[in-house]
Each structure stands twice: as C-alpha cells, then as structure tokens.
Scaffold this motif. Structure first.
Motif, mmCIF file in Angstrom:
data_model
loop_
_atom_site.group_PDB
_atom_site.id
_atom_site.type_symbol
_atom_site.label_atom_id
_atom_site.label_comp_id
_atom_site.label_asym_id
_atom_site.label_seq_id
_atom_site.Cartn_x
_atom_site.Cartn_y
_atom_site.Cartn_z
ATOM 1 N N GLN A 3 27.060 -13.963 8.459
ATOM 2 C CA GLN A 3 26.027 -14.830 9.547
ATOM 3 C C GLN A 3 26.644 -13.829 11.164
ATOM 4 O O GLN A 3 27.743 -12.926 10.994
ATOM 5 N N VAL A 5 26.068 -13.488 15.137
ATOM 6 C CA VAL A 5 25.703 -14.360 16.782
ATOM 7 C C VAL A 5 25.262 -13.438 17.666
ATOM 8 O O VAL A 5 26.391 -12.680 18.115
ATOM 9 N N GLU A 6 24.600 -13.180 18.253
ATOM 10 C CA GLU A 6 24.106 -12.487 19.198
ATOM 11 C C GLU A 6 24.225 -13.516 20.499
ATOM 12 O O GLU A 6 23.910 -14.222 20.661
ATOM 13 N N CYS A 22 27.694 -9.305 19.405
ATOM 14 C CA CYS A 22 27.126 -9.468 18.306
ATOM 15 C C CYS A 22 28.766 -9.528 17.597
ATOM 16 O O CYS A 22 28.960 -8.369 17.423
ATOM 17 N N TYR A 94 17.795 -6.960 18.134
ATOM 18 C CA TYR A 94 18.610 -7.741 16.974
ATOM 19 C C TYR A 94 19.631 -7.083 16.223
ATOM 20 O O TYR A 94 19.873 -5.530 16.694
ATOM 21 N N TYR A 104 21.917 -7.298 6.943
ATOM 22 C CA TYR A 104 22.496 -8.680 7.636
ATOM 23 C C TYR A 104 21.481 -8.384 8.846
ATOM 24 O O TYR A 104 21.805 -7.947 9.932
ATOM 25 N N TRP A 105 21.185 -9.704 9.165
ATOM 26 C CA TRP A 105 20.934 -9.512 10.908
ATOM 27 C C TRP A 105 20.544 -10.579 11.736
ATOM 28 O O TRP A 105 20.654 -11.586 11.145
ATOM 29 N N GLY A 106 21.297 -10.467 12.557
ATOM 30 C CA GLY A 106 21.125 -11.188 13.962
ATOM 31 C C GLY A 106 19.520 -12.316 14.096
ATOM 32 O O GLY A 106 18.627 -11.400 13.869
ATOM 33 N N GLN A 107 19.564 -12.509 15.001
ATOM 34 C CA GLN A 107 18.256 -14.022 15.091
ATOM 35 C C GLN A 107 17.538 -13.218 16.112
ATOM 36 O O GLN A 107 16.373 -13.498 16.678
ATOM 37 N N GLY A 108 18.122 -12.094 17.197
ATOM 38 C CA GLY A 108 17.547 -11.336 18.192
ATOM 39 C C GLY A 108 18.151 -12.186 19.355
ATOM 40 O O GLY A 108 17.602 -13.265 19.814
ATOM 41 N N THR A 109 18.106 -11.585 20.251
ATOM 42 C CA THR A 109 18.627 -12.229 21.913
ATOM 43 C C THR A 109 17.426 -11.370 22.465
ATOM 44 O O THR A 109 17.158 -9.824 22.876
#
Length: 115
Positions: A3, A5-6, A22, A94, A104-109
C-alpha cells in the motif's frame, strides 16, 4: 500486498511551494525505485521524478531546478519538494513503487497552482 499512502497536496499560488510525502507498507524489498508521476485533466500520466534505493535521481525536464525528490529508506517514504510552482504544475500527483515483485501506485493527491 503493498500500500502507498500519499499526503501533502493542496492549493498554492504561483511561485509557492509544497511538499508531498508517500509512505509504502507491506512487502517492500530493499532494492526498489520510488517516484512521482502526475496527470493533468485531459492529458496522459507523466513522470515527474524517480529515486532508487541507492539514491540515484531522475527528473523530467519541466521540473529540473524546481523540484527535489528524496527518500528515507528506513521509513519506506519518498518526498517531493516542489518550489517555484507554476499553474502548469496543476495535476493529480501519484506515488509509484517499482520492485521485483511488481509495480504499485498510490491513490493520488491533488496539487492546484493558481495564477
């Protein structure tokens, strides 16, 4: 499972600064590449900056001299210090982790720079 998290996005005036963070958790291998990408409305996602676990960095030409990427391996955290922000930097940013078992990618901010 991994996971990302940004945090740190927001609204800033042109010429201002923001710092993105992140943090990765889960199955993290010692050798990896962490980085930041961004996607503006109607445009493709593009690379902003990457950094290897050994500290080698790479930047998009559009952010060289203004953005700085760094990481804390003990915390599995990557940072993006953004200075002299321009309206064209407005995008969703991201975080990405590349390692031997996958990407893997974060959800974006969201970062919004007003003129």
């Amino acid at each position: 499972q991994v996971q990302l998290v940004e945090s740190g996005g927001g609204l800033v005036q042109a010429g201002g600064s923001l710092r993105l963070s992140c943090t990765a958790s889960g199955s993290i291998f010692g050798s990896n590449v962490m980085g930041w990408y961004r996607q503006a409305p109607g445009k493709q996602r593009e690379l902003v900056a990457t950094i290897t676990s050994g500290g080698t960095t790479n930047y998009a030409d559009s952010v060289k001299g203004r953005f700085s990427i760094s990481r804390d391996n003990a915390k599995n955290t990557v940072y993006l210090q953004m200075n002299s922000l321009k309206p064209e930097d407005t995008a969703v940013y991201y975080c990405r982790l590349q390692q031997i078992i996958g990407n893997y990618w974060g959800q974006g901010t969201q970062v919004t720079v007003s003129s």
